[in-house]
Design a protein around this motif. Sequence first.
Motif, mmCIF file in Angstrom:
data_model
loop_
_atom_site.group_PDB
_atom_site.id
_atom_site.type_symbol
_atom_site.label_atom_id
_atom_site.label_comp_id
_atom_site.label_asym_id
_atom_site.label_seq_id
_atom_site.Cartn_x
_atom_site.Cartn_y
_atom_site.Cartn_z
ATOM 1 N N THR A 194 3.025 5.973 -2.737
ATOM 2 C CA THR A 194 4.212 6.698 -3.199
ATOM 3 C C THR A 194 4.217 6.814 -4.717
ATOM 4 O O THR A 194 4.516 7.885 -5.275
ATOM 5 C CB THR A 194 5.488 5.984 -2.725
ATOM 6 O OG1 THR A 194 5.460 5.845 -1.299
ATOM 7 C CG2 THR A 194 6.723 6.765 -3.128
ATOM 8 N N THR A 195 3.881 5.711 -5.397
ATOM 9 C CA THR A 195 3.826 5.725 -6.858
ATOM 10 C C THR A 195 2.777 6.710 -7.354
ATOM 11 O O THR A 195 3.017 7.475 -8.300
ATOM 12 C CB THR A 195 3.487 4.312 -7.394
ATOM 13 O OG1 THR A 195 4.481 3.392 -6.929
ATOM 14 C CG2 THR A 195 3.456 4.304 -8.917
ATOM 15 N N TYR A 196 1.614 6.696 -6.711
ATOM 16 C CA TYR A 196 0.532 7.621 -7.086
ATOM 17 C C TYR A 196 0.990 9.070 -6.950
ATOM 18 O O TYR A 196 0.765 9.893 -7.845
ATOM 19 C CB TYR A 196 -0.686 7.360 -6.198
ATOM 20 C CG TYR A 196 -1.943 8.087 -6.605
ATOM 21 C CD1 TYR A 196 -2.929 7.453 -7.351
ATOM 22 C CD2 TYR A 196 -2.161 9.416 -6.230
ATOM 23 C CE1 TYR A 196 -4.090 8.112 -7.718
ATOM 24 C CE2 TYR A 196 -3.310 10.082 -6.584
ATOM 25 C CZ TYR A 196 -4.280 9.422 -7.328
ATOM 26 O OH TYR A 196 -5.432 10.086 -7.691
ATOM 27 N N ASP B 54 0.835 -1.205 0.000
ATOM 28 C CA ASP B 54 0.000 0.000 0.000
ATOM 29 C C ASP B 54 0.868 1.254 0.000
ATOM 30 O O ASP B 54 0.570 2.244 -0.690
ATOM 31 C CB ASP B 54 -0.926 0.012 1.222
ATOM 32 C CG ASP B 54 -2.136 -0.890 1.054
ATOM 33 O OD1 ASP B 54 -2.577 -1.092 -0.092
ATOM 34 O OD2 ASP B 54 -2.632 -1.400 2.076
ATOM 35 N N PHE B 55 1.943 1.219 0.791
ATOM 36 C CA PHE B 55 2.881 2.351 0.823
ATOM 37 C C PHE B 55 3.513 2.570 -0.549
ATOM 38 O O PHE B 55 3.644 3.718 -1.006
ATOM 39 C CB PHE B 55 3.957 2.101 1.878
ATOM 40 C CG PHE B 55 5.139 3.026 1.788
ATOM 41 C CD1 PHE B 55 5.020 4.363 2.118
ATOM 42 C CD2 PHE B 55 6.378 2.558 1.356
ATOM 43 C CE1 PHE B 55 6.111 5.231 2.022
ATOM 44 C CE2 PHE B 55 7.473 3.407 1.262
ATOM 45 C CZ PHE B 55 7.340 4.744 1.600
ATOM 46 N N TYR C 22 -5.781 8.527 -15.963
ATOM 47 C CA TYR C 22 -4.793 7.450 -16.072
ATOM 48 C C TYR C 22 -5.145 6.355 -15.063
ATOM 49 O O TYR C 22 -4.526 6.200 -14.024
ATOM 50 C CB TYR C 22 -3.399 8.011 -15.806
ATOM 51 C CG TYR C 22 -2.272 7.038 -16.015
ATOM 52 C CD1 TYR C 22 -2.165 6.286 -17.177
ATOM 53 C CD2 TYR C 22 -1.281 6.901 -15.041
ATOM 54 C CE1 TYR C 22 -1.114 5.400 -17.358
ATOM 55 C CE2 TYR C 22 -0.224 6.030 -15.213
ATOM 56 C CZ TYR C 22 -0.154 5.277 -16.383
ATOM 57 O OH TYR C 22 0.886 4.404 -16.555
ATOM 58 N N PHE C 23 -6.181 5.593 -15.393
ATOM 59 C CA PHE C 23 -6.666 4.533 -14.502
ATOM 60 C C PHE C 23 -7.011 3.298 -15.323
ATOM 61 O O PHE C 23 -7.685 3.417 -16.348
ATOM 62 C CB PHE C 23 -7.915 5.007 -13.741
ATOM 63 C CG PHE C 23 -8.486 3.960 -12.804
ATOM 64 C CD1 PHE C 23 -8.007 3.845 -11.512
ATOM 65 C CD2 PHE C 23 -9.484 3.092 -13.225
ATOM 66 C CE1 PHE C 23 -8.528 2.888 -10.649
ATOM 67 C CE2 PHE C 23 -10.007 2.133 -12.373
ATOM 68 C CZ PHE C 23 -9.527 2.035 -11.083
ATOM 69 N N PRO C 24 -6.537 2.119 -14.893
ATOM 70 C CA PRO C 24 -5.667 1.846 -13.744
ATOM 71 C C PRO C 24 -4.210 2.168 -14.033
ATOM 72 O O PRO C 24 -3.777 2.153 -15.180
ATOM 73 C CB PRO C 24 -5.857 0.343 -13.531
ATOM 74 C CG PRO C 24 -6.182 -0.178 -14.893
ATOM 75 C CD PRO C 24 -6.976 0.894 -15.578
ATOM 76 N N SER C 25 -3.466 2.428 -12.975
ATOM 77 C CA SER C 25 -2.048 2.771 -13.089
ATOM 78 C C SER C 25 -1.200 1.732 -12.364
ATOM 79 O O SER C 25 -1.722 0.764 -11.795
ATOM 80 C CB SER C 25 -1.798 4.154 -12.490
ATOM 81 O OG SER C 25 -1.999 4.121 -11.076
ATOM 82 N N PHE D 54 -0.060 -2.199 -7.344
ATOM 83 C CA PHE D 54 0.445 -2.370 -5.977
ATOM 84 C C PHE D 54 -0.706 -2.516 -4.983
ATOM 85 O O PHE D 54 -0.652 -3.364 -4.080
ATOM 86 C CB PHE D 54 1.327 -1.187 -5.580
ATOM 87 C CG PHE D 54 2.680 -1.170 -6.244
ATOM 88 C CD1 PHE D 54 3.442 -2.328 -6.312
ATOM 89 C CD2 PHE D 54 3.198 -0.007 -6.797
ATOM 90 C CE1 PHE D 54 4.698 -2.327 -6.911
ATOM 91 C CE2 PHE D 54 4.448 0.005 -7.402
ATOM 92 C CZ PHE D 54 5.198 -1.163 -7.464
ATOM 93 N N TRP D 55 -1.734 -1.661 -5.120
ATOM 94 C CA TRP D 55 -2.876 -1.740 -4.212
ATOM 95 C C TRP D 55 -3.571 -3.092 -4.296
ATOM 96 O O TRP D 55 -3.900 -3.685 -3.269
ATOM 97 C CB TRP D 55 -3.883 -0.632 -4.515
ATOM 98 C CG TRP D 55 -3.611 0.652 -3.795
ATOM 99 C CD1 TRP D 55 -3.328 0.815 -2.467
ATOM 100 C CD2 TRP D 55 -3.607 1.972 -4.361
ATOM 101 N NE1 TRP D 55 -3.145 2.147 -2.179
ATOM 102 C CE2 TRP D 55 -3.317 2.880 -3.316
ATOM 103 C CE3 TRP D 55 -3.832 2.473 -5.644
ATOM 104 C CZ2 TRP D 55 -3.240 4.251 -3.512
ATOM 105 C CZ3 TRP D 55 -3.758 3.835 -5.843
ATOM 106 C CH2 TRP D 55 -3.457 4.723 -4.789
ATOM 107 N N CYS D 56 -3.780 -3.571 -5.501
ATOM 108 C CA CYS D 56 -4.454 -4.859 -5.674
ATOM 109 C C CYS D 56 -3.617 -5.999 -5.114
ATOM 110 O O CYS D 56 -4.150 -6.933 -4.509
ATOM 111 C CB CYS D 56 -4.762 -5.100 -7.154
ATOM 112 S SG CYS D 56 -6.045 -4.013 -7.821
ATOM 113 N N THR D 57 -2.310 -5.928 -5.305
ATOM 114 C CA THR D 57 -1.414 -6.960 -4.780
ATOM 115 C C THR D 57 -1.434 -6.986 -3.259
ATOM 116 O O THR D 57 -1.308 -8.055 -2.639
ATOM 117 C CB THR D 57 0.024 -6.724 -5.275
ATOM 118 O OG1 THR D 57 0.035 -6.689 -6.705
ATOM 119 C CG2 THR D 57 0.961 -7.817 -4.797
#
Length: 268
Positions: free
Chosen positions: A83-85, A78-79, A99-102, A107-110
């Motif tokens: 950070t990527t976002y 999540d971090f 720009y979705f999904p990015s 990372f969020w889904c993982t």
Amino acid sequence: MKKSKLLLIFIAVLTVLNVVYYLGQWGGPSVLQYVSDTLPVLTSFIAVVCLYHTFKAFKEIDFARVSWVLIFIGIFFDFLAETTYAILEIGFKIDMNEYFPSLADIFWCTAYIPLFAGLFMMFFGYKRSGFPLGKMKVYAIIAASSFVVFVAMAYFLLIPILSDNESDDITKLFYMYYPIADLLTVIPAIILFYITTLFGRAAISLPMRMLSIGFVCFTMADMLYAYLGWLDIYGNGNLIDVLWHVGYLVIGLAGLYQKELVESVNAQ
């Protein structure tokens, strides 16, 4: 003063300041964007640090330590996502609504995979250890409530998204993934909270209580985000962001409570 108490005070102060600023939105859109993008990075980082110290407090490698390691890994993803976002939006000036999904969404889904695994490992660990699991009628209430929430979510959110002819299949998949994954994660968290309340000591139930609150915050925020994002009306400074910030910090607080509990047991 214990670190958990300091973090609790910090959560209260930050939440109030966060809400007040989002309501006022002083400084204009540019300042709002920086605040909106950096606060999730800060709060998720605090949670990562707290959870790291949580599993390090365990002296033995057992189901409890592995469970907290998995939760740490999930929040770390999540971090990375937060950070990527922030880098994409602030550094590269990318409109994240378009720009979705990015990469951040990957990372969020993982993150849900280790979070879900960690919570279920805790449950089966308690079950295997012979601790009381409570009354079946409570589980029936949890199951019935979860079913009602899922039906409402399907009717008001999932079916409209699935029926939207203007969105591509990948976009629909991600918008639907978040609320479903949140619901599947919050259910075992609530069950664990119920189980630990049976132990009779408030100190034992505090970590699960905080985890439950944290995942409930995530679930509410993601459901609202999926709905507002699908309607294309989500933007920086939306009050639902506060739920994510509080969610991260409360999960970090759960880790500190667990750390203090483990240290008190080791000292005996």
